[in-house]
Design a protein around this motif. Structure first.
Motif, PDB file in Angstrom:
ATOM      1  N   UNK A 492       1.030  13.405  32.420  1.00  0.00           N
ATOM      2  CA  UNK A 492       0.886  12.340  31.612  1.00  0.00           C
ATOM      3  C   UNK A 492      -0.226  11.872  30.649  1.00  0.00           C
ATOM      4  N   UNK A 493       0.069  11.905  29.292  1.00  0.00           N
ATOM      5  CA  UNK A 493      -1.034  11.917  28.398  1.00  0.00           C
ATOM      6  C   UNK A 493      -1.817  13.092  28.469  1.00  0.00           C
ATOM      7  N   UNK A 494      -1.190  14.302  28.767  1.00  0.00           N
ATOM      8  CA  UNK A 494      -2.038  15.399  28.785  1.00  0.00           C
ATOM      9  C   UNK A 494      -1.306  16.568  28.136  1.00  0.00           C
ATOM     10  N   UNK A 495      -2.099  17.522  27.715  1.00  0.00           N
ATOM     11  CA  UNK A 495      -1.282  18.810  27.287  1.00  0.00           C
ATOM     12  C   UNK A 495      -1.605  19.769  28.299  1.00  0.00           C
ATOM     13  N   UNK A 496      -0.988  21.238  27.784  1.00  0.00           N
ATOM     14  CA  UNK A 496      -1.346  22.361  28.728  1.00  0.00           C
ATOM     15  C   UNK A 496      -2.174  23.157  28.106  1.00  0.00           C
ATOM     16  N   UNK A 497      -2.977  23.733  28.753  1.00  0.00           N
ATOM     17  CA  UNK A 497      -4.003  24.852  28.002  1.00  0.00           C
ATOM     18  C   UNK A 497      -3.256  26.036  27.585  1.00  0.00           C
ATOM     19  N   UNK A 498      -3.676  26.872  26.599  1.00  0.00           N
ATOM     20  CA  UNK A 498      -2.801  27.929  26.152  1.00  0.00           C
ATOM     21  C   UNK A 498      -2.647  28.884  27.299  1.00  0.00           C
ATOM     22  N   UNK A 499      -3.573  29.121  27.890  1.00  0.00           N
ATOM     23  CA  UNK A 499      -3.322  30.107  29.281  1.00  0.00           C
ATOM     24  C   UNK A 499      -2.436  29.788  30.263  1.00  0.00           C
ATOM     25  N   UNK A 500      -2.170  28.510  30.490  1.00  0.00           N
ATOM     26  CA  UNK A 500      -1.196  27.763  31.585  1.00  0.00           C
ATOM     27  C   UNK A 500       0.211  27.811  30.680  1.00  0.00           C
ATOM     28  N   UNK A 502       1.424  29.976  28.364  1.00  0.00           N
ATOM     29  CA  UNK A 502       2.082  31.144  28.476  1.00  0.00           C
ATOM     30  C   UNK A 502       2.245  31.581  30.020  1.00  0.00           C
ATOM     31  N   UNK A 503       1.521  31.225  31.081  1.00  0.00           N
ATOM     32  CA  UNK A 503       1.823  31.696  32.450  1.00  0.00           C
ATOM     33  C   UNK A 503       3.127  30.900  32.868  1.00  0.00           C
ATOM     34  N   UNK A 504       3.197  29.604  32.390  1.00  0.00           N
ATOM     35  CA  UNK A 504       4.158  28.775  32.752  1.00  0.00           C
ATOM     36  C   UNK A 504       5.724  29.480  32.153  1.00  0.00           C
ATOM     37  N   UNK A 509       7.983  28.333  35.308  1.00  0.00           N
ATOM     38  CA  UNK A 509       7.661  26.954  35.785  1.00  0.00           C
ATOM     39  C   UNK A 509       7.879  25.814  34.882  1.00  0.00           C
ATOM     40  N   UNK A 510       8.666  24.944  35.529  1.00  0.00           N
ATOM     41  CA  UNK A 510       8.725  23.581  34.583  1.00  0.00           C
ATOM     42  C   UNK A 510       7.432  23.019  34.414  1.00  0.00           C
ATOM     43  N   UNK A 511       7.146  22.670  33.055  1.00  0.00           N
ATOM     44  CA  UNK A 511       6.272  21.824  32.759  1.00  0.00           C
ATOM     45  C   UNK A 511       6.702  20.536  31.807  1.00  0.00           C
TER      46      UNK A 511
END
Ligand code: GTP
Ligand code: MG
Length: 634
Positions: A492-500, A502-504, A509-511
């Motif tokens: 919520x109101x955040x993003x995903x870092x680039x490493x995460x 690509x691993x998702x 894995x659903x993000x």
């Protein structure tokens, strides 16, 4: 009701039923015998159970996938019969067509056969066992926030407990060792953090028996402490808390205990059930108590292993040494590992040339729960890889080849984990009972708000469970935890870092990230009810950094940006990111290269962006997404 009537209901011959009833201690005279309704119900149930058991025990082993022709032979039927059975169910097959495991098992079941996969060479080796099952030492992993004193605690234990102390420092060769105390043995792992722990779990190797969460009393509970706690909880491993650095003047044990209570780890002296011990790694205070508590916990767990079978172990760490080649620190789980044996380790293997303990001493025999560094593998394995002793070189090579092929296959078809759209279906099929969520938000306040709103969603069939929650970017630790717990990640109101990110993607894995609380809650509610409508999946396309901001009187604000990753597309949906938070969600209204309008600008180039949002600042990032409609898969 008469027996022949009951037989008809059960779809069996009267004679057969009478025989079964005898076996079940319900002797009846003949098919005209009368039984009352209640007895009939009981008999029905028991006969069904008996049938189930009979099928269960009637095992035939085959290799999957299997052709109709081969399956028919195994079942002693004609292929045409199986084809017609399948046809009746609306499935068209040809005689040489392969059936997957589930379908083949379904057919076999109708012929009262329990179809099982033939054990592979590997499984046969793993199943081999002796009866020399004995008590083994507990394996203890220390986890916690950086600098809270994990290594110091272990150093103190090692130094104070070593019998033949060398003068000067003791160099530790590997981050794992076994202590031989007068009261019992303990194996310790000082891993780089909870990620290694979870990585091991992700590979199906839960090796830790007990987790010690180390918390510095002068610093309190930190984000990584919470992560470590949640990773340990998700693994269902008993936790002992070590409150460290109590010698420090600004140590505040009560603050730590209060924090622990907030995370469902209420200390015993506060009326809870969590064992928390106050220690100082520098002074040695409380360390003996900590060791006693570990041994006590181990006693309760009755840890045992087979000491005689060919060894099975788990890799804790792998590295490449210039002179020696591939080295792996391995913990033996079962059996005895001998120098000179052939083994397979992950997709690598070899003949064990030498084994060294934490002090660098050569060892030749390693027993369950003991860590050791082995030399002789033809490649560096990863944490969590399994080690297995095999009879000879030929077997080692065959298994290695098979594993390498399997890995290639996996790369082509990545496994997918739970998706929100599939939730309802999986619940209906009884595959899952809980929706597990990893929740991340920009700040503590919003995190609480989202959590509160989620708790209010009524759900009859599915339980909502938050495996981990935290403030900040969605990181790779979150993805790893989602992988092992089969959870989805909600931001919520955040993003995903680039490493995460690509691993998702790699792990399936659903993000899901949201910026409006109602949307988040609506989606979860819809998923629980099985009403989730097709949603637009955002795929990351590019990122630009805002280098300068220009006020252009006519059209508001233009941001001078540098494209750092991927590309920026005019009209594409985007997020404006400041620090860890998404401050604005919109689209690229205008995109310019120098003075000209541009359709897209690629990585490495500069551009001007107008988002129609004038609070844009220097140092912000603009993330651009492509959209793809994902339909509901019900
Ligand atoms: P990472 O492995 O980097 O995550 O850290 P760690 O948890 O292993 O911490 P480490 O043992 O390296 O300790 C960090 C610092 O805290 C060192 O400078 C230690 O000397 C100090 N320290 C550890 N335990 C104590 C303690 O009980 N009292 C005091 N005063 N200092 C301590
Ligand atoms: Mg350390």
């Amino acid at each position: 009701m008469r027996i022949y009537e009951l037989a008809k209901q059960l779809g069996v011959d009267s004679k057969e039923l009478i025989k079964k009833l005898k076996a079940l201690n319900f002797p009846v005279k003949n098919h005209m015998s009368v039984i009352d309704k209640d007895t009939a119900e009981i008999i029905k149930h028991e006969v069904e159970e008996l049938d189930k058991k009979e099928i269960e025990e009637n095992v035939i082993e085959v290799d999957f996938p299997i052709t109709i022709k081969d399956l028919a032979t195994k079942l002693g039927r004609k292929p045409s019969q199986l084809l017609s059975d399948l046809f009746k169910k609306g499935k068209m097959f040809t005689i040489n067509q392969n059936l997957d495991k589930k379908t083949a098992q379904g057919i076999a079941y109708e012929y009262k056969v329990n179809l099982k996969a033939k054990p592979t060479q590997e499984e046969q080796i793993l199943q081999a066992g002796s009866k020399n099952v004995k008590k083994r030492a507990p394996i203890v992993t220390l986890m916690g926030h950086i600098d809270h004193g994990k290594t110091s605690i272990l150093d103190y234990i090692r130094k104070s407990k070593l019998t033949n102390q060398e003068t000067g420092g003791i160099t530790q060769h590997i981050g794992a060792y076994q202590l031989n105390l007068s009261k019992g043995k303990i194996s310790f792992l000082d891993t780089p953090g909870h990620e290694t722990f979870t990585q091991m779990r992700a590979r199906g190797a839960s090796i830790t028996d007990i987790v010690i969460i180390v918390i510095a009393a002068d610093d309190g509970i930190k984000p990584q402490t919470i992560e470590a706690i949640d990773h340990a909880k998700a693994a269902d491993v008993p936790i002992i808390v070590a409150i460290n650095k109590i010698d420090k003047a600004n140590a505040n044990v009560d603050m730590v205990k209060q924090g622990l209570s907030k995370h469902d780890l209420v200390p015993e002296d506060w009326g809870g059930r969590t064992t928390a011990v106050e220690v100082s790694a520098t002074k040695g205070t409380g360390i003996d108590e900590l060791l006693d508590l570990i041994l006590l916990q181990a006693e309760v767990m009755e840890l045992k292993a087979d000491f005689d079978r060919p060894a099975i172990g788990v890799v804790v760490e792998g590295r490449l040494s210039k002179g020696k080649g591939a080295l792996a620190t391995v913990l033996v789980k079962e059996g005895t590992l001998n120098s000179g044996q052939w083994c397979v380790c992950g997709k690598y293997g070899g003949k064990i040339k030498a084994m060294h303990d934490d002090l660098g001493n050569v060892q030749n025999k390693i027993y369950p729960s003991e860590p050791i560094e082995i030399l002789g593998l033809n490649g560096v394995p990863a944490p969590g890889d399994k080690l297995m002793v095999v009879p000879d070189e030929k077997t080692a090579k065959e298994i290695m080849k098979k594993r390498q092929e399997e890995e290639k296959k996996k790369k082509i078809t990545p496994v997918t984990h739970l998706r929100l759209e599939d939730l309802h279906k999986k619940v209906k099929q009884g595959e899952i009972k809980k929706l597990k969520i990893i929740l991340k938000a920009d700040v503590g306040g919003t995190l609480e708000a989202v959590e509160g709103a989620l708790a209010k969603i009524p759900s009859k069939e599915v339980e909502l469970s938050i495996v981990h929650k935290g403030v900040g970017l969605i990181n790779s630790s979150d993805i790893l935890l989602a992988e092992v717990s089969d959870a989805i990640v909600v931001g919520f109101k955040v993003t995903t870092d680039s490493q995460a990110r690509s691993s998702a993607k790699k792990k399936g894995i659903e993000v899901r990230t949201y910026h409006i609380i109602y949307e988040l809650i609506d989606d979860i509610r819809a998923a629980l009810e099985g009403l989730l409508t097709p949603h637009i999946k955002k795929t990351f396309m590019g990122r630009a950094r805002v280098k300068a901001v220009f006020n252009v009187s006519k059209s508001g604000v233009i941001a001078g940006c540098q494209v750092e990753k991927g590309k920026i597309l005019r009209g594409a949906p985007c997020h404006l990111i400041r620090g860890n938070s998404v401050v604005f969600e919109g689209k690229i209204e205008t995109l310019k290269r120098f003075k000209n309008d541009a359709r897209e600008v690629k990585e490495g180039y500069e551009c001007g962006i107008d988002l129609g949002f004038d609070k844009i600042r220097e140092g912000d990032y603009v993330d651009v997404f492509g959209q793809e409609v994902i339909s509901r898969k019900l």
